[in-house]
Scaffold this motif. Structure first.
Motif, mmCIF file in Angstrom:
data_model
loop_
_atom_site.group_PDB
_atom_site.id
_atom_site.type_symbol
_atom_site.label_atom_id
_atom_site.label_comp_id
_atom_site.label_asym_id
_atom_site.label_seq_id
_atom_site.Cartn_x
_atom_site.Cartn_y
_atom_site.Cartn_z
ATOM 1 N N UNK A 1 0.852 -1.187 0.000
ATOM 2 C CA UNK A 1 0.000 0.000 0.000
ATOM 3 C C UNK A 1 0.877 1.222 0.000
ATOM 4 N N UNK A 2 0.280 2.338 -0.313
ATOM 5 C CA UNK A 2 1.017 3.593 -0.357
ATOM 6 C C UNK A 2 0.763 4.316 -1.658
ATOM 7 N N UNK A 3 1.314 5.511 -1.763
ATOM 8 C CA UNK A 3 1.132 6.326 -2.954
ATOM 9 C C UNK A 3 2.169 5.951 -4.007
ATOM 10 N N UNK B 1 3.710 -0.015 -6.877
ATOM 11 C CA UNK B 1 3.193 -1.164 -7.611
ATOM 12 C C UNK B 1 2.834 -2.214 -6.571
ATOM 13 N N UNK B 2 1.550 -2.419 -6.353
ATOM 14 C CA UNK B 2 1.101 -3.353 -5.330
ATOM 15 C C UNK B 2 1.557 -4.766 -5.700
ATOM 16 N N UNK B 3 2.414 -5.342 -4.869
ATOM 17 C CA UNK B 3 3.043 -6.617 -5.179
ATOM 18 C C UNK B 3 3.197 -7.449 -3.922
ATOM 19 N N UNK B 4 2.722 -8.676 -3.974
ATOM 20 C CA UNK B 4 2.906 -9.633 -2.892
ATOM 21 C C UNK B 4 4.166 -10.428 -3.197
ATOM 22 N N UNK B 5 5.247 -10.115 -2.504
ATOM 23 C CA UNK B 5 6.528 -10.765 -2.766
ATOM 24 C C UNK B 5 6.508 -12.251 -2.457
ATOM 25 N N UNK B 6 5.544 -12.708 -1.660
ATOM 26 C CA UNK B 6 5.516 -14.113 -1.261
ATOM 27 C C UNK B 6 4.970 -15.032 -2.346
#
Length: 198
Positions: free
Chosen positions: A55-57, A60-65
């Motif tokens: 999250x944040x401004x 790039x929303x990314x789930x590293x897992x």
């Protein structure tokens, strides 16, 4: 990307920053702390600059897992206190497999992560020199490996260059090198850089 020896030309390079990183300028006289996003300082120097977080401004929303080797291709990866927050064990391994898959040959990875025996309770995953040196068996050259002393203990600073595209280490090998402290609870208070929002 154009790389000469150990130099990466940012004008033609893609950088991936793990976690929305900040720098702080402590103004003692006014008792104020100014916060600067690293992305705001550096992004104009690179051909492309991607901040990966949950999250944040302007991220790039990314789930590293989740292992997704085709998600990115890049020339520089910065991992300053991020991967140690990726849960669970499969996710921790997948995060590092992602980094290996995303980095182009000739690219540079920069890591600063808690060393074994330091930063108690900060997370459950800790590195040591053996962990980073093992990357030389998997297509990397270690350019710099040093420790930084903080109030809570050491972090290891490692700069490595990908010199060959070879398969990443298997999960058993990974967890003989990565120190896992299962006495520490899941990272409950960190909701960024932590793919499961635990």
């Amino acid at each position: 990307m154009l790389a000469t020896n150990n130099y990466v030309d940012p004008k033609v390079s893609v950088l991936i920053e793990l976690g929305d990183q900040n720098a702080f300028n402590d103004l003692v006289e006014s008792q104020q702390i100014e916060k600067y996003r690293i992305k705001d300082i550096l992004q104009n120097y690179f051909k492309e600059y991607h901040t990966l977080d949950l999250k944040g401004d302007d991220i790039t929303s990314t789930d590293l897992s989740i292992y997704d080797p085709s998600l990115f291709k890049c020339d520089v990866i910065t991992n300053i206190g991020t991967t140690e927050h990726v849960e669970f064990e499969d996710g921790q391994f997948n995060a590092w497999k992602n980094l290996n898959s995303w980095l182009n040959v000739g690219g540079i990875m920069i890591h600063e992560l808690p060393e074994v025996g330091s930063w108690p309770g900060h997370g459950r995953y800790f590195t040591n020199r053996e962990f980073f040196n093992a990357f030389e068996n998997y297509g990397y050259k270690i350019l710099e490996l040093d420790d930084h002393l903080w109030d809570l203990g050491n972090t290891l600073w490692c700069v490595m260059k990908k010199v060959e595209d070879v398969p990443f280490m298997d999960q058993d090998t990974f967890f003989t090198l990565m120190h896992f402290d299962n006495s520490v609870p899941f990272a409950g208070t960190i909701d960024t850089n932590n793919p499961k929002n635990l």
